[in-house]
Design a protein around this motif. Structure first.
Motif, PDB file in Angstrom:
ATOM      1  N   ASP A   1       0.845  -1.191   0.000  1.00 38.73           N
ATOM      2  CA  ASP A   1       0.000   0.000   0.000  1.00 38.73           C
ATOM      3  C   ASP A   1       0.888   1.251   0.000  1.00 38.73           C
ATOM      4  OD1 ASP A   1      -1.836   1.997   0.303  1.00 38.73           O
ATOM      5  OD2 ASP A   1      -2.485   1.416   2.321  1.00 38.73           O
ATOM      6  N   PRO A   2       0.987   1.950  -1.134  1.00 37.48           N
ATOM      7  CA  PRO A   2       1.849   3.134  -1.209  1.00 37.48           C
ATOM      8  C   PRO A   2       1.125   4.435  -0.886  1.00 37.48           C
ATOM      9  CG  PRO A   2       1.072   2.593  -3.389  1.00 37.48           C
ATOM     10  CD  PRO A   2       0.413   1.608  -2.443  1.00 37.48           C
ATOM     11  N   SER A   3      -0.117   4.357  -0.376  1.00 33.56           N
ATOM     12  CA  SER A   3      -0.938   5.564  -0.251  1.00 33.56           C
ATOM     13  C   SER A   3      -0.297   6.633   0.625  1.00 33.56           C
ATOM     14  CB  SER A   3      -2.324   5.208   0.277  1.00 33.56           C
ATOM     15  OG  SER A   3      -2.241   4.562   1.539  1.00 33.56           O
ATOM     16  N   MET A   4       0.416   6.240   1.680  1.00 26.91           N
ATOM     17  CA  MET A   4       0.994   7.255   2.564  1.00 26.91           C
ATOM     18  C   MET A   4       2.156   7.987   1.895  1.00 26.91           C
ATOM     19  SD  MET A   4       3.303   5.265   5.383  1.00 26.91           S
ATOM     20  CE  MET A   4       4.809   4.399   4.955  1.00 26.91           C
ATOM     21  N   LEU A   5       2.644   7.457   0.781  1.00 32.06           N
ATOM     22  CA  LEU A   5       3.762   8.086   0.077  1.00 32.06           C
ATOM     23  C   LEU A   5       3.305   9.001  -1.057  1.00 32.06           C
ATOM     24  CD1 LEU A   5       6.070   4.947  -0.208  1.00 32.06           C
ATOM     25  CD2 LEU A   5       6.165   6.738   1.524  1.00 32.06           C
ATOM     26  N   LEU A   6       1.994   9.050  -1.311  1.00 36.13           N
ATOM     27  CA  LEU A   6       1.509   9.806  -2.465  1.00 36.13           C
ATOM     28  C   LEU A   6       1.840  11.293  -2.357  1.00 36.13           C
ATOM     29  CD1 LEU A   6      -1.979   8.146  -3.131  1.00 36.13           C
ATOM     30  CD2 LEU A   6       0.199   7.742  -4.303  1.00 36.13           C
ATOM     31  N   ARG A   7       1.923  11.808  -1.148  1.00 33.71           N
ATOM     32  CA  ARG A   7       2.200  13.233  -1.007  1.00 33.71           C
ATOM     33  C   ARG A   7       3.606  13.587  -1.484  1.00 33.71           C
ATOM     34  NH1 ARG A   7       1.237  14.956   4.790  1.00 33.71           N
ATOM     35  NH2 ARG A   7       1.981  16.944   3.943  1.00 33.71           N
ATOM     36  N   LEU A   8       4.475  12.565  -1.637  1.00 29.41           N
ATOM     37  CA  LEU A   8       5.828  12.817  -2.132  1.00 29.41           C
ATOM     38  C   LEU A   8       5.858  13.064  -3.636  1.00 29.41           C
ATOM     39  CD1 LEU A   8       7.832  10.086  -0.166  1.00 29.41           C
ATOM     40  CD2 LEU A   8       7.481  12.479   0.448  1.00 29.41           C
ATOM     41  N   PHE A   9       4.753  12.780  -4.318  1.00 26.43           N
ATOM     42  CA  PHE A   9       4.767  12.862  -5.770  1.00 26.43           C
ATOM     43  C   PHE A   9       4.416  14.257  -6.295  1.00 26.43           C
ATOM     44  CE2 PHE A   9       5.012   8.401  -5.167  1.00 26.43           C
ATOM     45  CZ  PHE A   9       5.643   7.909  -6.297  1.00 26.43           C
ATOM     46  N   ASP A  10       4.337  15.246  -5.396  1.00 28.68           N
ATOM     47  CA  ASP A  10       4.189  16.606  -5.886  1.00 28.68           C
ATOM     48  C   ASP A  10       5.535  17.335  -5.906  1.00 28.68           C
ATOM     49  OD1 ASP A  10       4.623  16.991  -3.220  1.00 28.68           O
ATOM     50  OD2 ASP A  10       2.870  18.268  -2.856  1.00 28.68           O
ATOM     51  N   VAL A  11       6.636  16.569  -5.684  1.00 33.27           N
ATOM     52  CA  VAL A  11       7.979  17.137  -5.793  1.00 33.27           C
ATOM     53  C   VAL A  11       8.781  16.303  -6.786  1.00 33.27           C
ATOM     54  CG1 VAL A  11       8.022  18.113  -3.477  1.00 33.27           C
ATOM     55  CG2 VAL A  11       8.802  15.774  -3.819  1.00 33.27           C
ATOM     56  N   THR A  12       9.723  16.947  -7.459  1.00 30.92           N
ATOM     57  CA  THR A  12      10.630  16.242  -8.372  1.00 30.92           C
ATOM     58  C   THR A  12      11.774  15.635  -7.570  1.00 30.92           C
ATOM     59  OG1 THR A  12      10.114  17.712 -10.205  1.00 30.92           O
ATOM     60  CG2 THR A  12      12.192  16.492 -10.320  1.00 30.92           C
ATOM     61  N   LEU A  13      11.984  14.344  -7.721  1.00 26.00           N
ATOM     62  CA  LEU A  13      13.100  13.656  -7.072  1.00 26.00           C
ATOM     63  C   LEU A  13      13.924  12.989  -8.161  1.00 26.00           C
ATOM     64  CD1 LEU A  13      11.393  12.026  -3.938  1.00 26.00           C
ATOM     65  CD2 LEU A  13      12.712  14.143  -4.064  1.00 26.00           C
TER      66      LEU A  13
ATOM     67  N   GLY B   1      22.385   7.615 -15.484  1.00 28.40           N
ATOM     68  CA  GLY B   1      22.571   9.006 -15.086  1.00 28.40           C
ATOM     69  C   GLY B   1      21.448   9.432 -14.165  1.00 28.40           C
ATOM     70  N   SER B   2      20.469  10.151 -14.692  1.00 29.17           N
ATOM     71  CA  SER B   2      19.294  10.510 -13.901  1.00 29.17           C
ATOM     72  C   SER B   2      18.436   9.274 -13.654  1.00 29.17           C
ATOM     73  CB  SER B   2      18.461  11.571 -14.637  1.00 29.17           C
ATOM     74  OG  SER B   2      19.155  12.792 -14.716  1.00 29.17           O
ATOM     75  N   ARG B   3      18.062   9.092 -12.398  1.00 25.71           N
ATOM     76  CA  ARG B   3      17.208   7.961 -12.040  1.00 25.71           C
ATOM     77  C   ARG B   3      16.084   8.452 -11.150  1.00 25.71           C
ATOM     78  NH1 ARG B   3      21.730   7.333 -10.424  1.00 25.71           N
ATOM     79  NH2 ARG B   3      21.278   6.770  -8.260  1.00 25.71           N
ATOM     80  N   SER B   4      15.013   7.704 -11.088  1.00 19.94           N
ATOM     81  CA  SER B   4      13.879   8.086 -10.253  1.00 19.94           C
ATOM     82  C   SER B   4      14.291   8.168  -8.793  1.00 19.94           C
ATOM     83  CB  SER B   4      12.742   7.068 -10.402  1.00 19.94           C
ATOM     84  OG  SER B   4      11.766   7.254  -9.379  1.00 19.94           O
ATOM     85  N   GLY B   5      14.055   9.326  -8.172  1.00 20.91           N
ATOM     86  CA  GLY B   5      14.287   9.450  -6.743  1.00 20.91           C
ATOM     87  C   GLY B   5      13.146   8.911  -5.915  1.00 20.91           C
ATOM     88  N   HIS B   6      11.993   8.668  -6.558  1.00 19.76           N
ATOM     89  CA  HIS B   6      10.861   8.072  -5.843  1.00 19.76           C
ATOM     90  C   HIS B   6      11.028   6.561  -5.685  1.00 19.76           C
ATOM     91  CE1 HIS B   6       9.053  11.899  -7.278  1.00 19.76           C
ATOM     92  NE2 HIS B   6       8.409  11.849  -6.130  1.00 19.76           N
ATOM     93  N   THR B   7      11.711   5.935  -6.636  1.00 22.54           N
ATOM     94  CA  THR B   7      11.862   4.483  -6.609  1.00 22.54           C
ATOM     95  C   THR B   7      12.500   3.967  -5.317  1.00 22.54           C
ATOM     96  OG1 THR B   7      11.885   4.215  -9.008  1.00 22.54           O
ATOM     97  CG2 THR B   7      13.023   2.541  -7.723  1.00 22.54           C
ATOM     98  N   PRO B   8      13.650   4.507  -4.870  1.00 17.26           N
ATOM     99  CA  PRO B   8      14.227   3.981  -3.637  1.00 17.26           C
ATOM    100  C   PRO B   8      13.332   4.193  -2.428  1.00 17.26           C
ATOM    101  CG  PRO B   8      15.484   5.879  -4.417  1.00 17.26           C
ATOM    102  CD  PRO B   8      14.545   5.504  -5.513  1.00 17.26           C
ATOM    103  N   VAL B   9      12.558   5.282  -2.417  1.00 10.99           N
ATOM    104  CA  VAL B   9      11.635   5.509  -1.306  1.00 10.99           C
ATOM    105  C   VAL B   9      10.572   4.414  -1.275  1.00 10.99           C
ATOM    106  CG1 VAL B   9      10.010   7.127  -0.258  1.00 10.99           C
ATOM    107  CG2 VAL B   9      12.028   7.996  -1.459  1.00 10.99           C
TER     108      VAL B   9
END
Length: 413
Positions: free
Chosen positions: A46-58, A286-294
Motif C-alpha cells: 500500500d503506497p498511499s501514505m507516500l503519495l504526497r511525495l509525488f508533488d515534488v521532483t526527485l 545518469g538521472s534515475r527516479s528518486g521516488h523508486t528507492p523511497v
C-alpha cells in the motif's frame, strides 16, 4: 482526453483527462487485475501514505555512494540505505556493498555486464542458459559482448557440465561472465552459483578472470528468506559478484523498478570527474527516479523480515495446494520445491482470452503472488477444468519446456 468504456480500453486525445475518466481507468485496471495470475506482481503493498511525495521532483543523479552537491531534490541517502539493506539480505560484506536503483532488472543486468566489461577491458565472453531472460541476449548484442548459450537441464536449471565444456573452448586469457538465472520466467528454476564456480574451476578459469551475476528479479528476496542450507546457493554469500532484483515483482511497488548490488572489490571505478550537477555520474542511466528507492525501502521495511518470509511461505503453500487440486483432476501440474510458479498444459485460446497466461511449447503457468487470494486461483482452476472437459481434455503436448525428465518426480516436488 476521454476514456472509451466500451470494448478494449482506449484513451483519445480530445481534451483534458477528467476525474471521471481517471476513476474509470482505475476501475477497469482493477477489474483486469483480478485475472492477472500469470505474471509476478504482488498486490499487497500500500503506497498511499507516500503519495504526497509525488508533488515534488526527485531526480537521483550520479551514484548514491559518492558525495553530491547542488540540486536538492533527490533521495540519494535513502537509495544508499536501500542498497545497504539489500546487501545485508544477500549476504554481501558490509564494507564491500555498492549499487543503485534501476528502471528494472534489464537495466540492472546491463549494469552488471558493463561493470564486468570495464573490469576485464572488453576481453570477456558472456555465458547464460537457454532458459535465461531474453534481455541477456539483447544486452550482449547491444554491448558487443559475445554470448554463449548453455543448455538448460530438464528441470530448467543451467547444465553446469555443459558450461564447463563451453568455457574450455574460449581463447586463453579471455575472462568469463556467467549470468545465473534465479527464477526462470516459465518454470522459476534456480541456477546454483556454487555449482557454477565448480564448473569454472574445472574449466581452469582463475578467480580473478570470472564474474558471476545473479539475475534474481522475482525469486531473490523470497529465497533469501529461506534457510541457506535448504535452498540453492544463489546470493553474494554463495559466491555471486553482483545480484539484481525487481521492485515491482515480489515487493509489489506499483511501477517498474529494480536495484543492483555489487561488490566494490570487483568494480573498477570509472572517471570520477564531477558533472555540472556536482555528482560523479557512475550509473548507466545518469538521472534515475528518486521516488523508486523511497517506494522500495518502504516496502522492505513495511513488510519486515518476518513479513517477507511469511508472504513467501503463503505463496508456496498456495502453489502447492493448486498443484494438488489440478493433479487430483489428472492434470499433470507441477512446481519446483521453492517456487510460486505452477506449470500445466496450456489452456485453450478461449480461456486465455479471459485469463491472459504465458504459454510456451504447449504449456502454461500461473504464479501465486502476495496479495492475490487463493480463491482467485481456485476460480481459474474450476474454469480450466471445465474447459478441459468441454474440449475432451487438452492433449498432453510432450515434455514441458525444460521440465523434469520424470513427470511424476516433478509433480511430487
Amino acid at each position: 482526453m476521454a476514456v472509451t468504456t466500451d470494448g478494449p480500453l482506449t484513451v483519445t486525445a480530445d481534451g483534458p483527462l477528467t476525474l471521471a475518466g481517471v476513476r474509470d481507468l482505475h476501475r477497469r485496471w482493477l477489474d483486469g487485475a483480478a485475472f492477472d495470475i500469470g505474471y509476478p506482481n504482488a498486490a499487497d503493498f500500500d503506497p498511499s501514505m507516500l503519495l504526497r511525495l509525488f508533488d515534488v521532483t526527485l531526480n537521483n543523479v550520479g551514484h548514491p555512494f559518492t558525495p553530491t552537491s547542488g540540486f536538492s531534490g533527490h533521495s540519494l541517502p535513502l537509495e544508499q540505505q536501500l542498497i545497504r539493506e539489500l546487501g545485508a539480505t544477500f549476504r554481501c560484506p558490509p564494507d564491500l556493498v555498492t549499487g543503485f536503483v534501476t528502471s528494472g532488472s534489464t537495466e540492472a543486468v546491463r549494469a552488471a555486464l558493463l561493470a564486468a566489461r570495464r573490469r576485464f577491458r572488453r576481453r570477456l565472453i558472456v555465458y547464460a542458459s537457454t532458459a535465461a531472460h531474453t534481455c541477456v541476449a539483447k544486452l550482449a548484442e547491444e554491448l558487443c559482448l559475445p554470448l554463449r548459450q548453455v543448455p538448460a537441464r530438464a528441470d530448467g536449471t543451467m547444465d553446469t557440465t555443459a558450461l564447463a565444456e563451453l568455457v574450455q573452448q574460449r581463447r586463453r586469457g579471455v575472462a568469463v561472465l556467467v549470468v545465473a538465472t534465479i527464477g526462470t520466467t516459465m518454470l522459476e528454476a534456480v541456477d546454483d552459483v556454487p555449482a557454477i564456480h565448480t564448473a569454472l574451476d574445472a574449466a581452469g578459469v582463475p578467480a580473478k578472470s570470472r564474474w558471476v551475476h545473479a539475475d534474481a528479479a522475482l525469486a531473490g528476496i523470497p529465497l533469501a528468506m529461506a534457510d541457506p542450507a535448504g535452498r540453492p546457493g544463489f546470493d553474494i554469500g554463495d559466491g555471486a559478484d553482483s545480484i539484481n532484483i525487481s521492485g515491482h515483482k515480489y515487493l509489489g511497488v506499483p511501477t517498474p523498478c529494480g536495484a543492483i548490488v555489487l561488490r566494490t572489490d570487483r568494480c573498477t571505478p570509472p572517471d570520477l570527474t564531477p558533472t555540472y550537477t556536482g555528482a560523479p555520474d557512475l550509473t548507466p542511466a545518469g538521472s534515475r527516479s528518486g521516488h523508486t528507492p523511497v517506494l522500495m525501502l518502504a516496502a522492505l521495511r513495511g513488510f519486515g523480515t518476518d513479513g517477507l518470509r511469511s508472504r513467501a511461505e503463503t505463496c508456496r503453500s498456495h502453489a502447492a495446494t493448486l498443484v494438488e487440486l489440478l493433479t487430483a483432476a489428472d492434470v499433470p501440474a507441477w512446481r519446483h520445491q521453492d517456487a510460486f510458479t505452477v506449470v500445466f498444459p496450456a489452456p485453450s485460446d478461449r480461456l486465455r482470452a479471459r485469463w491472459p497466461l504465458p504459454v510456451q511449447d504447449g504449456w502454461g503457468h500461473v504464479i501465486c503472488m502476495p496479495g492475490k487470494p487463493f480463491t482467485r486461483y481456485e476460480r481459474f482452476a474450476a474454469e480450466y477444468l471445465a474447459d478441459r472437459r468441454d474440449h475432451g481434455g487438452h492433449p498432453l503436448p510432450g515434455r514441458p519446456p525444460a521440465v523434469a525428465a520424470d513427470l511424476e518426480d516433478a509433480i511430487a516436488c
